[in-house]
Design a protein around this motif. Structure first.
Motif, PDB file in Angstrom:
ATOM      1  N   PHE A   1      39.758  94.317  52.917  1.00 32.95           N
ATOM      2  CA  PHE A   1      38.660  93.825  53.094  1.00 32.95           C
ATOM      3  C   PHE A   1      37.676  94.862  52.837  1.00 32.95           C
ATOM      4  O   PHE A   1      37.674  95.719  52.395  1.00 32.95           O
ATOM      5  N   LEU A   2      36.138  94.277  52.628  1.00 34.75           N
ATOM      6  CA  LEU A   2      34.953  94.992  52.334  1.00 34.75           C
ATOM      7  C   LEU A   2      34.063  94.847  53.471  1.00 34.75           C
ATOM      8  O   LEU A   2      33.734  93.577  53.987  1.00 34.75           O
ATOM      9  N   LEU A   3      33.544  95.879  53.505  1.00 39.31           N
ATOM     10  CA  LEU A   3      32.164  95.793  54.541  1.00 39.31           C
ATOM     11  C   LEU A   3      31.116  95.708  53.680  1.00 39.31           C
ATOM     12  O   LEU A   3      30.731  96.724  52.945  1.00 39.31           O
ATOM     13  N   VAL A   4      30.264  94.711  53.705  1.00 35.52           N
ATOM     14  CA  VAL A   4      28.987  94.630  53.044  1.00 35.52           C
ATOM     15  C   VAL A   4      27.735  94.719  53.831  1.00 35.52           C
ATOM     16  O   VAL A   4      27.716  93.877  54.837  1.00 35.52           O
ATOM     17  N   LEU A   5      26.958  95.397  53.583  1.00 33.79           N
ATOM     18  CA  LEU A   5      25.687  95.644  54.476  1.00 33.79           C
ATOM     19  C   LEU A   5      24.528  95.044  53.728  1.00 33.79           C
ATOM     20  O   LEU A   5      24.220  95.007  52.440  1.00 33.79           O
ATOM     21  N   PHE A   6      23.710  94.405  54.594  1.00 35.06           N
ATOM     22  CA  PHE A   6      22.597  93.384  54.064  1.00 35.06           C
ATOM     23  C   PHE A   6      21.576  94.109  54.518  1.00 35.06           C
ATOM     24  O   PHE A   6      21.030  94.427  55.878  1.00 35.06           O
ATOM     25  N   GLU A   7      20.700  94.730  53.553  1.00 33.41           N
ATOM     26  CA  GLU A   7      19.563  95.708  53.711  1.00 33.41           C
ATOM     27  C   GLU A   7      18.276  95.198  52.969  1.00 33.41           C
ATOM     28  O   GLU A   7      17.298  95.672  52.831  1.00 33.41           O
ATOM     29  N   GLY A   8      18.402  93.701  52.765  1.00 34.83           N
ATOM     30  CA  GLY A   8      17.239  93.119  52.073  1.00 34.83           C
ATOM     31  C   GLY A   8      16.619  91.863  52.739  1.00 34.83           C
ATOM     32  O   GLY A   8      16.625  91.995  53.903  1.00 34.83           O
ATOM     33  N   LYS A   9      16.091  91.010  51.975  1.00 28.75           N
ATOM     34  CA  LYS A   9      15.414  89.940  52.644  1.00 28.75           C
ATOM     35  C   LYS A   9      16.282  89.018  53.389  1.00 28.75           C
ATOM     36  O   LYS A   9      15.999  88.687  54.456  1.00 28.75           O
ATOM     37  N   VAL A  10      17.638  88.771  53.088  1.00 27.60           N
ATOM     38  CA  VAL A  10      18.631  88.111  53.652  1.00 27.60           C
ATOM     39  C   VAL A  10      19.276  88.818  54.617  1.00 27.60           C
ATOM     40  O   VAL A  10      19.993  89.845  54.475  1.00 27.60           O
TER      41      VAL A  10
ATOM     42  N   GLY B   1      26.023  93.980  58.590  1.00 29.86           N
ATOM     43  CA  GLY B   1      27.186  93.964  57.879  1.00 29.86           C
ATOM     44  C   GLY B   1      28.034  92.731  58.174  1.00 29.86           C
ATOM     45  O   GLY B   1      28.005  92.146  59.452  1.00 29.86           O
ATOM     46  N   LEU B   2      28.612  92.242  57.055  1.00 29.61           N
ATOM     47  CA  LEU B   2      29.706  91.428  57.093  1.00 29.61           C
ATOM     48  C   LEU B   2      31.063  91.709  56.662  1.00 29.61           C
ATOM     49  O   LEU B   2      30.924  92.720  55.484  1.00 29.61           O
ATOM     50  N   ARG B   3      32.275  91.588  57.222  1.00 24.96           N
ATOM     51  CA  ARG B   3      33.272  92.106  56.798  1.00 24.96           C
ATOM     52  C   ARG B   3      34.121  90.832  56.006  1.00 24.96           C
ATOM     53  O   ARG B   3      34.191  89.791  56.696  1.00 24.96           O
ATOM     54  N   MET B   4      34.429  91.149  54.924  1.00 27.95           N
ATOM     55  CA  MET B   4      35.218  90.045  54.193  1.00 27.95           C
ATOM     56  C   MET B   4      36.266  90.307  53.764  1.00 27.95           C
ATOM     57  O   MET B   4      36.782  91.206  52.914  1.00 27.95           O
ATOM     58  N   THR B   5      37.347  89.681  53.914  1.00 32.86           N
ATOM     59  CA  THR B   5      39.052  89.538  53.558  1.00 32.86           C
ATOM     60  C   THR B   5      38.886  89.348  52.090  1.00 32.86           C
ATOM     61  O   THR B   5      38.180  88.418  51.923  1.00 32.86           O
ATOM     62  N   ILE B   6      40.008  89.907  51.575  1.00 31.92           N
ATOM     63  CA  ILE B   6      40.050  89.758  50.052  1.00 31.92           C
ATOM     64  C   ILE B   6      41.259  88.600  50.139  1.00 31.92           C
ATOM     65  O   ILE B   6      42.278  88.619  50.757  1.00 31.92           O
ATOM     66  N   GLY B   7      40.782  87.563  49.644  1.00 32.07           N
ATOM     67  CA  GLY B   7      41.605  86.109  49.630  1.00 32.07           C
ATOM     68  C   GLY B   7      42.432  86.233  48.408  1.00 32.07           C
ATOM     69  O   GLY B   7      42.701  87.069  47.682  1.00 32.07           O
ATOM     70  N   THR B   8      42.633  84.758  48.253  1.00 37.64           N
ATOM     71  CA  THR B   8      43.475  84.501  46.899  1.00 37.64           C
ATOM     72  C   THR B   8      42.316  84.590  45.869  1.00 37.64           C
ATOM     73  O   THR B   8      40.984  84.777  45.857  1.00 37.64           O
TER      74      THR B   8
END
Length: 366
Positions: free
Chosen positions: A304-313, A340-347
């Motif tokens: 998975f990836l942890l993506v941090l949102f530090e902008g307008k959204v 942050g959003l954690r995103m699993t690697i899918g197909t």
């Protein structure tokens, strides 16, 4: 009128919240919120599951003997020092139960696995959170929290939900500087996603030291999440204490048979790791290309990836918008990851679709 009252420490527990598979209105989503293997499980494991259905009228082997022997052969371990559980969560709870209680302290790292807090509180202990080092484990911060009340230290390596990794040297230093009465639990749920040169030495420590417990799971790379199979390895005294409180028949017959087959499915594990490495890097690059929208990717050693949102959204807004587009990821405000959003690697299809949906959301926001 009087009524039964739960212990006060039980009421202090925030229940575990699983990753979503559907929207609030019942719409089925592409589930990238629970770090499951998008390739499923190996054919051999599936065949073993199906074959085991013939014995559903009989209790399973209470000691998971065949499975423990297979694990021991795979990792060069002593089967008598292996304990199996209903997922590695079960093993983590057994460790907390056996070695801590009211008045004791359990340390884990900020942005650590949510089960650690529950396990600490469930038996009357107090969770103690050590500061992170840019979303990863800070060994010095952990050691600074240790005192006479400390009984257990939980370290996930690689870490969930951040994906960060502590080196062999860091883990060895942590163990060497802990007092002997403190149990060091090294949670390796994602260890199979590491490259060969990234081994943190956890099992080697558990083989030779009296205060180290390693936990693993069949839910991730082996793709057996529904069967709930985990295991732990430690000194004889550690495993003996945990077995005293382990529920009998805690791993199903089907689960035991499937796990044995999964251990022998090296080609499936390799292909799962290769797929994950390729599409994790692809998704990381795609998210990085959106950096002008205030996104940051934490380097990951997991699926998975942890993506941090530090902008307008914000992460909350992106999470809701992704659900509207049919994708479930994991927003974790309860663990302090409001941004942050954690995103699993899918197909391949799922991963490409997620990246496109995220791009559309950000570009629409300007």
């Amino acid at each position: 009128m009087s009524k039964p009252q739960p212990k006060e420490w039980i009421m202090g527990i925030a229940p575990y919240v699983p990753g979503k598979a559907s929207s609030d209105d019942g719409q089925k989503l592409v589930k990238l919120s629970a770090n499951e293997n998008p390739l499923g499980c190996s054919p051999a494991a599936r065949d073993a599951l199906n074959a085991a259905s013939a014995s559903v009228d009989r209790y399973p082997d209470p000691g998971s003997t065949k499975l423990r022997e297979a694990i021991a052969a795979k990792f060069n371990l002593d089967p008598a020092r292996i304990i199996c559980g209903t997922g590695s969560d079960d093993v983590l709870h057994l460790a907390a139960n056996a070695f801590s209680g009211p008045g004791d302290e359990i340390i884990y790292v900020r942005y650590g696995f949510a089960v650690y807090d529950i396990a600490a509180r469930r038996y009357g202990g107090s969770p103690v959170i050590a500061d992170d080092a840019d979303y990863g484990t800070d060994v010095d911060a952990v050691l600074a929290k240790v005192n006479d009340k400390t009984r257990v230290v939980f370290i996930a390596n690689p870490n969930n939900p951040t994906g960060t990794f502590s080196t062999r040297e860091e883990i060895a230093r942590l163990q060497a500087e802990l007092p002997g009465h403190v149990l060091l639990v090294l949670d390796g749920a994602y260890a199979e996603y590491l490259e060969a040169d990234e081994d943190d030495g956890a099992l080697e420590l558990a083989k030779s030291l009296p205060n180290v417990l390693v936990t693993r799971t069949f839910s991730k790379i082996h793709g057996l999440a529904a069967e709930r199979i985990g295991w732990g390895y430690g000194a004889e005294d550690i495993i003996g204490a945990m077995n005293r409180i382990r529920l009998p028949f805690n791993v199903t017959t089907a689960g035991q048979e499937a796990a044995v087959a999964a251990l022998a499915s090296d080609d499936f594990v390799t292909s799962s790791r290769t797929h994950n490495t390729q599409w994790r890097q692809w998704l990381s690059d795609e998210v990085a290309s959106l950096g002008n929208h205030g996104l940051r990717v934490i380097p990951s050693h997991t699926n998975f990836l942890l993506v941090l949102f530090e902008g307008k959204v914000t992460a909350e807004q992106a999470n809701a918008a992704l659900m509207e587009k049919g994708y479930a990821v994991r927003w974790l405000p309860g663990q302090g990851l409001v941004n942050g959003l954690r995103m699993t690697i899918g197909t391949e299809e799922e991963t490409r679709g997620l990246a496109q949906a995220l791009r559309e959301i950000l570009e629409a926001a300007g």
